[in-house]
Write an enzyme that holds these catalytic residues in place. Structure first.
Site, mmCIF file in Angstrom:
data_model
loop_
_atom_site.group_PDB
_atom_site.id
_atom_site.type_symbol
_atom_site.label_atom_id
_atom_site.label_comp_id
_atom_site.label_asym_id
_atom_site.label_seq_id
_atom_site.Cartn_x
_atom_site.Cartn_y
_atom_site.Cartn_z
ATOM 1 N N ASN A 169 0.804 -1.236 0.000
ATOM 2 C CA ASN A 169 0.000 0.000 0.000
ATOM 3 C C ASN A 169 0.832 1.278 0.000
ATOM 4 O OD1 ASN A 169 0.799 -0.572 2.622
ATOM 5 N ND2 ASN A 169 -1.130 0.038 3.563
ATOM 6 N N GLU A 264 5.338 -4.077 11.732
ATOM 7 C CA GLU A 264 4.008 -3.482 11.845
ATOM 8 C C GLU A 264 3.082 -4.356 11.030
ATOM 9 O OE1 GLU A 264 0.799 -2.122 10.583
ATOM 10 O OE2 GLU A 264 1.969 -0.573 9.544
ATOM 11 N N CYS A 298 -3.157 0.480 7.190
ATOM 12 C CA CYS A 298 -3.128 -0.130 8.522
ATOM 13 C C CYS A 298 -3.746 0.795 9.552
ATOM 14 C CB CYS A 298 -1.687 -0.462 8.912
ATOM 15 S SG CYS A 298 -0.929 -1.703 7.853
#
Length: 503
Positions: A169, A264, A298
């Site tokens: 992304n 992450e 996210c």
């Protein structure tokens, strides 16, 4: 544009090359990996399918190049990073074009990502000079039972070879957020880009190549995760892994061994709305937080926990704004574009259908064409619905009505994710107390979750990751402390009687 002009040497016919030893190379496998345009669902690009032998070669080069790079003056490392940042920003168009076609990111947002990445590199260069140019000097007599007979000098030294794995992304920005700290700290860098986003990353790496970094210091290996993924993450030459993505990160952490990890791994970011909140601000931030880049972030708002007394008004305000969102091609800067893959679209649809079967209120008609899913607000979602807990990574926002702040906090904390959350209220005292109670790495007060600015600490709790990002934290994670202790035969003090007699 992409693969032409300044970037012509990274393309071999229809297939983009990989980068090793300061050169653009074709894999000995003779195979390639197709990159599917999410909007057209047709092959847009092809990249090399590198072999395990090529990974081994890259790792040996990285180990060798790092030894010399660690001896390069700090100012020189920073100078090269500033140069790479300038080249990147001057050549943003090809990278932005690739982002549009690889991951269906709106054109204006694609340009923003590249420019932001250049800024991140420059900031990292400057911060690295400040952090790494200082050490500590400790004296032994500050600890009980000791005289001043020991001088302790501490400094930060590089870890060695850093493996960087960014997500689809933000492939450019989340690549440089790993590359720049690694390089300024004196490490070498092996980049494994995501398949969707690989061409953007290859263009970005070429900017570092043009800046004049030493051969072997930076490598970019493309290929199938099934063939080289575990081989890379378990490679004995790797001294640190920085990964951004999903569940794969948990698997990596179990296999990587005793090396520093920075991960992450996603979130289910909760938005708690109190009765005294500015509801227009709330609605604007639900739109921005839940639907920007089609929810494929996210830090997107993944669940709205709103007090029952204001829920109707919040839902109506958000519905009105959803109706104004544009849906279509990324080239036209549509607000909502195709999600990254058919499998992703199918997963999102599964969550939506589960909510429908269990009685959620659809504020819009569910509509899908290929990978393109129209924005959808789901009201009256209950905890027994999958969408209440699972991360859709798409343009679908569930609303759960709550009757107390405690109910909202409990729902947030019951999640296996803990990346970010947000709370909307005009009472700052309540906001601080709620923030302290939320089990997330970051809480935004009166704003949607967000990763940036890029120098802010960014970390997740529970299954959302380990380690902390942000420029300073990344530099510190990619170094280790080296201590030298000078032992004196007698106590030493800078002033006082008896100095001469002790000589």
């Amino acid at each position: 544009m992409a693969g032409t002009g300044l970037f012509a040497e990274i393309l071999d016919g229809e297939v983009y090359k990989y980068y090793a030893d300061g050169e653009w190379k074709t894999s000995s496998s003779g195979k390639s990996v197709a990159i599917i345009n999410p909007a057209t669902r047709k092959t847009q690009y092809k990249v090399q399918a590198c072999t395990q032998e090529e990974v081994n070669a890259v790792m040996e080069l990285a180990k060798s190049a790092q030894k010399a790079w660690a001896k390069t003056p700090l100012w020189k490392r920073a100078e090269l990073l500033h140069k790479a940042a300038a080249i990147l920003k001057d050549n943003k168009a090809p990278m932005a074009e690739s982002l549009v076609k690889e991951i269906a990111k709106p054109a204006k947002d694609s340009v923003t990502e590249v420019v932001r990445s250049g800024d991140l590199i420059s900031y990292c260069a400057e911060e690295g000079v400040r952090i790494l140019g200082e050490g500590k000097f400790l004296l032994s007599d500050s600890f009980p039972g000791n005289d001043r007979t020991k001088y302790c000098l501490t400094s930060k030294i590089p870890l060695g070879v850093v493996l960087a794995i960014p997500p689809f992304n933000y492939p450019v920005n989340l690549a440089v957020s790993k590359i720049a700290p690694a390089l300024i700290a004196g490490n070498s860098l092996v980049l494994k880009p995501p398949t969707q986003g690989a061409v953007s990353c290859l263009h970005m790496v070429h900017c570092f190549h043009l800046a004049g970094f030493p051969k072997g210091l930076i490598s970019c290996i493309t290929g199938k995760g099934s063939e080289i993924g575990d081989f890379l993450t378990m490679h004995p030459a790797v001294n640190c892994i920085s990964f951004t993505g999903g569940d794969t990160g948990i698997s990596i952490s179990k296999k990587a061994g005793m090396i520093p990890l920075q991960m992450e791994l996603g979130g289910k970011d909760a938005c708690i709305v109190l009765e005294d909140a500015d509801l227009d601000l709330v609605a604007s931030n639900i739109i921005k937080g839940g639907f920007s880049y089609s929810g494929q972030r996210c830090t997107a708002v993944k669940v709205v926990l709103v007090m029952e007394s204001v829920a109707d008004e919040v839902v109506e305000k958000v519905k009105a704004k959803v109706a104004k969102l544009t849906v279509g091609p990324p080239e036209e800067n549509s607000d909502i574009t195709a999600v990254v893959s058919e499998s992703s679209a199918n997963f999102i649809e599964g969550l939506v259908m589960d909510a429908k079967e269990k009685g959620a209120t659809f504020c819009q008609e569910y509509k899908r064409e290929g990978n393109l899913i129209w924005p959808l607000l789901l009201d009256n979602v209950r905890p027994d619905m999958r969408i209440a807990w699972e991360e859709p990574f798409g343009p679908v926002v569930p609303v759960l009505r709550i009757n107390s702040v405690e109910e909202g906090i409990n729902h947030c904390n019951a999640s296996n994710f803990g990346l970010q959350g947000c709370v909307f209220t005009k009472d700052i005292n309540k906001a601080i107390l709620i923030s302290d109670a939320m089990e997330t790495g970051t809480v935004q007060i009166n704003s949607a979750p967000a990763r940036g600015p890029d120098h802010f600490p960014f970390q997740g709790l529970k299954d959302s990751g380990i380690g902390s990002q942000g420029v300073t934290n990344s530099i510190n994670l990619m170094t280790k402390v080296k201590t030298t202790v000078i032992n004196l035969p007698t106590p030493s003090y800078s002033m006082g009687d008896g100095f001469i007699s002790r000589l």
